[in-house]
Design a protein around this motif. Structure first.
Motif, PDB file in Angstrom:
ATOM      1  N   HIS A  46       0.834  -1.203   0.000  1.00 46.76           N
ATOM      2  CA  HIS A  46       0.000   0.000   0.000  1.00 46.76           C
ATOM      3  C   HIS A  46       0.874   1.260   0.000  1.00 46.76           C
ATOM      4  CE1 HIS A  46      -2.347   3.147   2.259  1.00 46.76           C
ATOM      5  NE2 HIS A  46      -3.163   2.894   1.267  1.00 46.76           N
ATOM      6  N   GLU A  47       1.896   1.265   0.840  1.00 47.04           N
ATOM      7  CA  GLU A  47       2.802   2.427   0.923  1.00 47.04           C
ATOM      8  C   GLU A  47       3.515   2.662  -0.404  1.00 47.04           C
ATOM      9  OE1 GLU A  47       7.009   3.518   3.143  1.00 47.04           O
ATOM     10  OE2 GLU A  47       5.635   2.115   4.111  1.00 47.04           O
ATOM     11  N   VAL A  48       4.051   1.592  -0.978  1.00 44.08           N
ATOM     12  CA  VAL A  48       4.771   1.710  -2.246  1.00 44.08           C
ATOM     13  C   VAL A  48       3.810   2.120  -3.368  1.00 44.08           C
ATOM     14  CG1 VAL A  48       6.028   0.404  -4.008  1.00 44.08           C
ATOM     15  CG2 VAL A  48       6.606   0.120  -1.587  1.00 44.08           C
ATOM     16  N   PHE A  49       2.630   1.513  -3.368  1.00 47.95           N
ATOM     17  CA  PHE A  49       1.618   1.827  -4.378  1.00 47.95           C
ATOM     18  C   PHE A  49       1.266   3.313  -4.365  1.00 47.95           C
ATOM     19  CE2 PHE A  49      -2.839   2.428  -5.522  1.00 47.95           C
ATOM     20  CZ  PHE A  49      -2.906   1.816  -6.752  1.00 47.95           C
ATOM     21  N   ASN A  50       1.027   3.837  -3.187  1.00 47.23           N
ATOM     22  CA  ASN A  50       0.703   5.261  -3.092  1.00 47.23           C
ATOM     23  C   ASN A  50       1.887   6.140  -3.484  1.00 47.23           C
ATOM     24  OD1 ASN A  50      -1.984   5.088  -2.431  1.00 47.23           O
ATOM     25  ND2 ASN A  50      -1.685   5.282  -0.235  1.00 47.23           N
ATOM     26  N   PHE A  58     -10.641   0.589 -10.563  1.00 46.14           N
ATOM     27  CA  PHE A  58     -11.083   1.454  -9.469  1.00 46.14           C
ATOM     28  C   PHE A  58     -10.141   2.641  -9.266  1.00 46.14           C
ATOM     29  CE2 PHE A  58     -10.974   2.226  -4.755  1.00 46.14           C
ATOM     30  CZ  PHE A  58     -12.241   2.775  -4.632  1.00 46.14           C
ATOM     31  N   VAL A  59      -8.827   2.378  -9.372  1.00 47.43           N
ATOM     32  CA  VAL A  59      -7.857   3.460  -9.146  1.00 47.43           C
ATOM     33  C   VAL A  59      -7.393   4.128 -10.439  1.00 47.43           C
ATOM     34  CG1 VAL A  59      -7.040   2.530  -6.952  1.00 47.43           C
ATOM     35  CG2 VAL A  59      -5.919   1.824  -9.085  1.00 47.43           C
ATOM     36  N   LEU A  70      -4.639   5.767  -2.926  1.00 50.68           N
ATOM     37  CA  LEU A  70      -5.613   4.959  -2.188  1.00 50.68           C
ATOM     38  C   LEU A  70      -5.526   5.281  -0.703  1.00 50.68           C
ATOM     39  CD1 LEU A  70      -7.714   2.593  -2.556  1.00 50.68           C
ATOM     40  CD2 LEU A  70      -5.877   1.098  -1.720  1.00 50.68           C
ATOM     41  N   PRO A  71      -6.522   5.963  -0.130  1.00 47.91           N
ATOM     42  CA  PRO A  71      -6.499   6.242   1.306  1.00 47.91           C
ATOM     43  C   PRO A  71      -6.525   4.948   2.111  1.00 47.91           C
ATOM     44  CG  PRO A  71      -8.177   7.551   0.185  1.00 47.91           C
ATOM     45  CD  PRO A  71      -7.704   6.511  -0.788  1.00 47.91           C
ATOM     46  N   GLU A  72      -5.904   4.974   3.284  1.00 44.14           N
ATOM     47  CA  GLU A  72      -5.880   3.792   4.127  1.00 44.14           C
ATOM     48  C   GLU A  72      -7.286   3.318   4.475  1.00 44.14           C
ATOM     49  OE1 GLU A  72      -3.791   2.309   8.311  1.00 44.14           O
ATOM     50  OE2 GLU A  72      -2.928   3.975   7.168  1.00 44.14           O
ATOM     51  N   ALA A  73      -8.229   4.243   4.572  1.00 39.14           N
ATOM     52  CA  ALA A  73      -9.610   3.888   4.907  1.00 39.14           C
ATOM     53  C   ALA A  73     -10.271   3.031   3.823  1.00 39.14           C
ATOM     54  CB  ALA A  73     -10.435   5.155   5.132  1.00 39.14           C
ATOM     55  N   ILE A  94       7.079  -3.698 -11.731  1.00 41.72           N
ATOM     56  CA  ILE A  94       8.548  -3.745 -11.734  1.00 41.72           C
ATOM     57  C   ILE A  94       9.116  -2.666 -10.819  1.00 41.72           C
ATOM     58  CG2 ILE A  94      10.601  -3.393 -13.147  1.00 41.72           C
ATOM     59  CD1 ILE A  94       8.990  -4.661 -15.483  1.00 41.72           C
ATOM     60  N   HIS A  95       8.598  -1.456 -10.943  1.00 45.38           N
ATOM     61  CA  HIS A  95       9.049  -0.337 -10.115  1.00 45.38           C
ATOM     62  C   HIS A  95       8.767  -0.607  -8.638  1.00 45.38           C
ATOM     63  CE1 HIS A  95       9.511   4.332 -10.166  1.00 45.38           C
ATOM     64  NE2 HIS A  95      10.213   3.776  -9.205  1.00 45.38           N
ATOM     65  N   ALA A  96       7.585  -1.155  -8.343  1.00 45.31           N
ATOM     66  CA  ALA A  96       7.204  -1.430  -6.959  1.00 45.31           C
ATOM     67  C   ALA A  96       8.108  -2.483  -6.329  1.00 45.31           C
ATOM     68  CB  ALA A  96       5.749  -1.888  -6.902  1.00 45.31           C
ATOM     69  N   ARG A  97       8.449  -3.507  -7.081  1.00 46.76           N
ATOM     70  CA  ARG A  97       9.337  -4.558  -6.548  1.00 46.76           C
ATOM     71  C   ARG A  97      10.673  -3.968  -6.123  1.00 46.76           C
ATOM     72  NH1 ARG A  97       7.831  -7.354 -11.720  1.00 46.76           N
ATOM     73  NH2 ARG A  97       6.095  -8.748 -11.245  1.00 46.76           N
ATOM     74  N   ARG A  98      11.200  -3.071  -6.931  1.00 48.69           N
ATOM     75  CA  ARG A  98      12.489  -2.448  -6.591  1.00 48.69           C
ATOM     76  C   ARG A  98      12.372  -1.644  -5.298  1.00 48.69           C
ATOM     77  NH1 ARG A  98      12.889  -1.026 -12.252  1.00 48.69           N
ATOM     78  NH2 ARG A  98      12.473   1.160 -11.696  1.00 48.69           N
ATOM     79  N   ARG A  99      11.296  -0.895  -5.165  1.00 53.22           N
ATOM     80  CA  ARG A  99      11.113  -0.074  -3.974  1.00 53.22           C
ATOM     81  C   ARG A  99      10.907  -0.915  -2.709  1.00 53.22           C
ATOM     82  NH1 ARG A  99       7.988   5.657  -4.590  1.00 53.22           N
ATOM     83  NH2 ARG A  99       9.324   6.546  -6.214  1.00 53.22           N
ATOM     84  N   MET A 100      10.367  -2.101  -2.862  1.00 55.93           N
ATOM     85  CA  MET A 100      10.097  -2.945  -1.702  1.00 55.93           C
ATOM     86  C   MET A 100      11.366  -3.532  -1.096  1.00 55.93           C
ATOM     87  SD  MET A 100       6.674  -5.039  -2.910  1.00 55.93           S
ATOM     88  CE  MET A 100       6.553  -6.006  -1.394  1.00 55.93           C
TER      89      MET A 100
END
Length: 213
Positions: A24-28, A58-59, A39-42, A71-77
């Motif tokens: 969620h953090e990386v996605f945002n 939805f997003v 995507l708000p945490e709520a 691909i970008h998200a995997r690197r950030r994780m």
């Protein structure tokens, strides 16, 4: 003998590792880069009821951007993997399953292999034979089929354990048996709609599918 053992293939994110909040953090963090809605945490719980395709609509993510974002998200994780925990009680259960000597256990993940290996080392988990990675997000069917062929299995000899409707649908379409876990990314209700062969809500319930004694 190999044909006397069952083969269990595990998803990683949400199944073996509690990565939902990191995702969620990386996605945002990437929302402004790729132009989709923050995507708000709520709204996380509502999102857990959606399939992947429903969520990207939805997003506001065009389908063609999904692989780039993944691909970008995997690197950030990667730098945060040492902070990720396994679901409570899962390591003990899977240790029992492994020690029984009745199963081959591997991982197939859409995360980076390096991220998974870092997590396994952090938690001293050493009983998976192979860790395989795929860039597929919307379907893992071909990758599961490739695994089945590589191992020389009949499809119904393989159990695929995952936490999303994509996992269930991909494994079923490849002919494997499907085990869905409700402690990950998709809710129990969403997983029920995908009609897995087994649906479990606590790691200890895996022992009823994979007896260790």
């Amino acid at each position: 003998m190999k044909d006397q053992k069952k083969t269990i293939l595990f998803d990683f994110d949400g199944t073996l590792a509690e990565t939902m909040m990191l995702i969620h953090e990386v996605f945002n963090g990437l929302s402004s880069v790729y132009g989709y809605r923050h995507l708000p945490e709520a709204e996380i719980e509502a999102a857990r009821h959606m399939s992947v395709r429903e969520f990207i609509e939805f997003v506001g993510i065009p389908v063609w951007k999904v692989p780039l974002i993944a691909i970008h998200a995997r690197r950030r994780m990667h730098d945060s993997m040492d902070q990720i925990l396994p679901p409570h009680g899962l390591v003990e259960v899977l240790t029992q399953i492994h020690k029984s000597g009745r199963y081959f256990m591997d991982i197939l993940t859409s995360n980076r292999r390096e991220n998974v290996l870092r997590f396994l080392a952090e938690h001293q988990i050493s009983w998976f034979d192979e860790v395989e990675s795929t860039r597929a997000i919307l379907s893992k069917k071909r990758r599961v089929e490739k695994y089945i062929a590589k191992k020389g299995l009949n499809p119904d000899e393989l159990y695929y354990v995952g936490d999303t409707t994509v996992d269930v649908e991909s494994a079923r379409h490849a002919g494997a048996r499907t085990v869905a876990v409700s402690w990950g990314l998709n809710t129990r209700e969403a997983l029920e709609k995908a009609k897995p062969d087994f649906l479990v809500h606590d790691p200890a319930e895996l022992l009823s599918i994979f007896p260790a004694v």
